[in-house]
Design an enzyme around this catalytic site. Structure first.
Site, PDB file in Angstrom:
ATOM      1  N   ASP A   9       0.867  -1.218   0.027  1.00 14.08           N
ATOM      2  CA  ASP A   9      -0.184  -0.075  -0.046  1.00 14.08           C
ATOM      3  C   ASP A   9       0.893   1.282  -0.223  1.00 14.08           C
ATOM      4  O   ASP A   9       2.159   1.152   0.283  1.00 14.08           O
ATOM      5  CB  ASP A   9      -0.847   0.058   1.365  1.00 14.08           C
ATOM      6  CG  ASP A   9      -1.794   1.139   1.453  1.00 14.08           C
ATOM      7  OD1 ASP A   9      -2.495   1.490   0.723  1.00 14.08           O
ATOM      8  OD2 ASP A   9      -1.614   1.945   2.420  1.00 14.08           O
ATOM      9  N   ASP A  11      -0.467   5.272   0.942  1.00 14.70           N
ATOM     10  CA  ASP A  11      -0.886   6.346   1.951  1.00 14.70           C
ATOM     11  C   ASP A  11      -1.067   5.617   3.190  1.00 14.70           C
ATOM     12  O   ASP A  11      -2.004   4.805   3.128  1.00 14.70           O
ATOM     13  CB  ASP A  11      -2.208   6.894   1.170  1.00 14.70           C
ATOM     14  CG  ASP A  11      -2.082   8.466   1.799  1.00 14.70           C
ATOM     15  OD1 ASP A  11      -1.316   8.673   2.897  1.00 14.70           O
ATOM     16  OD2 ASP A  11      -3.086   9.146   1.331  1.00 14.70           O
TER      17      ASP A  11
END
Length: 256
Positions: A9, A11
């Protein structure tokens, strides 16, 4: 166990809003030094892979090829092409979603689209929501790019795409088809891109509801890092435990 590849991932994991996460940069650099395959898998539809690539370089001094970035926008396009309901579309979203969909050959239609696609749109207004509502009521297939209720930023947790999609779900009494994490579509396509099987990769992220559940729901081992959405106090009460939990990516042992 040594994983052959990583799905990561962005953010809340590699950076937090506009703020760098130093351990995230070191994590990526270690993957590059070890020549371990990795793919950024992000529910962020506001930016194209090229823009994400440039942002990583300019703002966070992280340098990767654009092919390392697989967004929910790309997964949505892949889904619609497989679904083959038609090529007319109305989109609530930003350039990273709209431009990619139109470039992929879909045609903009506000009155009778085959698909209504809804992602994060910081300029959303009542008229956009009205057009989408009426189109869905006429029979357009309702697609949500991702179900993220919030986004972690330097200001705190702000509304995500899932919040807008929930509004339209209420207005239309129609459940959307979700494409992004933690759904099957984006994970299967990500595995295709990285060229590895489920048992060879590790899903790394800060959000239990999306990142970690995308692994749990699809038979992929998971690493929850407590640098973004899911707080440490919530770990003991999670319904299914992640494979691993760490406070900081610096703690990860790539040889285990």
């Amino acid at each position: 166990m040594r994983y052959k590849g990583y799905l990561v991932d962005l953010d809340g994991t590699i950076y937090l809003g506009n703020q760098p996460i130093a351990a995230g940069k070191r994590f990526v650099e270690h993957l590059q030094e070890k020549e371990i395959p990795f793919l950024f898998v992000t529910n962020n539809t506001t930016k194209s892979p090229e823009v994400v690539q440039k942002r990583l370089a300019d703002e966070f001094d992280i340098h990767v090829e654009k092919e390392r970035v697989y967004t929910a926008s790309l997964a949505t396009i892949d889904y619609m092409k497989d679904d083959a309901k038609g090529n007319k579309v109305y989109v609530i979203g930003e350039a990273g979603l709209i431009d990619l969909i139109l470039t992929a050959g879909f045609i903009w239609d506000e009155k009778n689209p085959d698909y209504v696609v809804v992602g994060l749109d910081s300029q959303v207004n009542y008229e956009k929501l009205t057009i989408a509502t009426l189109a869905i009521q006429k029979g357009a297939k309702f697609i949500g790019t991702n179900s993220d209720k919030n986004l972690p930023t330097e200001r705190g947790l702000v509304p995500g795409a899932g919040a807008l999609i929930s509004l339209l779900e209420t207005a239309t009494q129609t459940q959307p088809t979700y494409v992004g994490k933690p759904e099957v579509v984006i994970m299967e396509k990500a595995l295709d891109r990285i060229g590895l099987s489920k048992n060879e990769v590790l899903m790394v992220g800060d959000n239990y509801e999306t990142d970690i559940c995308s692994g749990i729901n699809n038979g992929i081992d998971t690493l929850l890092v407590l640098s973004g959405f899911t707080p440490k106090k919530a770990v003991d009460s999670l319904p299914i435990a992640p494979t691993y939990v760490i406070d900081c990516l610096d703690e990860w042992d790539f040889d285990q």
